[in-house]
Design an enzyme around this catalytic site. Structure first.
Site, short mmCIF file in Angstrom:
data_model
loop_
_atom_site.label_atom_id
_atom_site.label_comp_id
_atom_site.label_asym_id
_atom_site.label_seq_id
_atom_site.Cartn_x
_atom_site.Cartn_y
_atom_site.Cartn_z
N CYS A 99 0.85 -1.19 0.00
CA CYS A 99 0.00 0.00 0.00
C CYS A 99 0.89 1.24 0.00
O CYS A 99 1.89 1.29 0.71
CB CYS A 99 -0.90 -0.01 1.24
SG CYS A 99 -2.05 1.38 1.30
N HIS B 125 -8.43 -4.02 -3.09
CA HIS B 125 -7.60 -3.20 -2.20
C HIS B 125 -8.04 -1.73 -2.24
O HIS B 125 -8.26 -1.11 -1.20
CB HIS B 125 -6.13 -3.33 -2.63
CG HIS B 125 -5.21 -2.45 -1.85
ND1 HIS B 125 -4.39 -2.92 -0.85
CD2 HIS B 125 -4.97 -1.11 -1.92
CE1 HIS B 125 -3.69 -1.91 -0.34
NE2 HIS B 125 -4.03 -0.80 -0.98
N GLU B 126 -8.18 -1.19 -3.45
CA GLU B 126 -8.56 0.23 -3.59
C GLU B 126 -9.98 0.48 -3.10
O GLU B 126 -10.26 1.49 -2.45
CB GLU B 126 -8.39 0.70 -5.03
CG GLU B 126 -6.97 0.57 -5.59
CD GLU B 126 -5.89 1.24 -4.76
OE1 GLU B 126 -6.18 2.17 -3.99
OE2 GLU B 126 -4.72 0.81 -4.89
N HIS C 195 -10.22 0.97 0.55
CA HIS C 195 -9.88 2.33 1.00
C HIS C 195 -11.12 3.23 1.04
O HIS C 195 -11.22 4.09 1.92
CB HIS C 195 -8.85 2.97 0.05
CG HIS C 195 -7.43 2.63 0.37
ND1 HIS C 195 -6.82 2.98 1.55
CD2 HIS C 195 -6.50 1.97 -0.36
CE1 HIS C 195 -5.56 2.56 1.54
NE2 HIS C 195 -5.34 1.94 0.39
#
Length: 161
Positions: free
Chosen positions: A95, A137-138, A141
């Protein structure tokens, strides 16, 4: 123009917040937000030799916006994930908000992402493997979830060599 110094780092409380949807009236702002995201991603690539995508909250822009640039730039406005596969795979995730730390996580092998582009046109994209993992993953966020929170166990952390 935002730079690497504007990147929020592990421990910043804003990284744990849920983002708000981008409103159609904010579309004129998206171009500048994406330019900032692109600039920071390029700086990460130069300094750390990784970086395929970035989520707006990593720069303190608390909007549901993801920018990916692998072979071409793609802007995901208000993305939603669906069709998450039952099949999972393990990987060492990294990250930009903690560039020297790797975290072992499990991600879905495939998914479909539904999103609006920079012209407010709807799209769906079926992704598998590395792209699927990247978008998970994004997307996390946008919901205030970091890969550290998805670690398989307490031994799933290591420093980048």
């Amino acid at each position: 123009m935002k730079t690497l110094n504007d990147l929020l780092l592990l421990g910043d409380p804003r990284l744990y917040e849920t983002c708000e949807a981008v409103l159609k009236t904010e579309l004129p702002l998206v171009k500048n937000w994406v330019a900032d995201m692109d600039n920071v991603m390029k700086e990460i690539r130069l300094k750390y030799n990784f970086g395929r995508a970035i989520a707006a909250p990593q720069l303190g822009i608390m909007k549901r916006l993801i920018y990916m640039n692998i072979d071409r730039p793609v802007i995901f406005i208000n993305p939603q994930l669906s069709g998450l596969s039952d099949e999972l795979f393990e990987l060492w995730d990294d990250c930009m908000s903690f560039p020297n730390l790797l975290v072992k996580v499990k991600r879905h092998q495939s998914l479909t992402i539904n999103y609006l582009d920079e012209n407010w046109e709807p799209h769906d994209w079926k992704m598998e493997g590395a792209l699927s993992e990247l978008l998970q993953h994004e997307y996390d966020h946008l919901n205030g979830i970091l890969c550290t929170m998805r670690a398989i166990d307490e031994r799933s952390f290591r420093w980048r060599s």
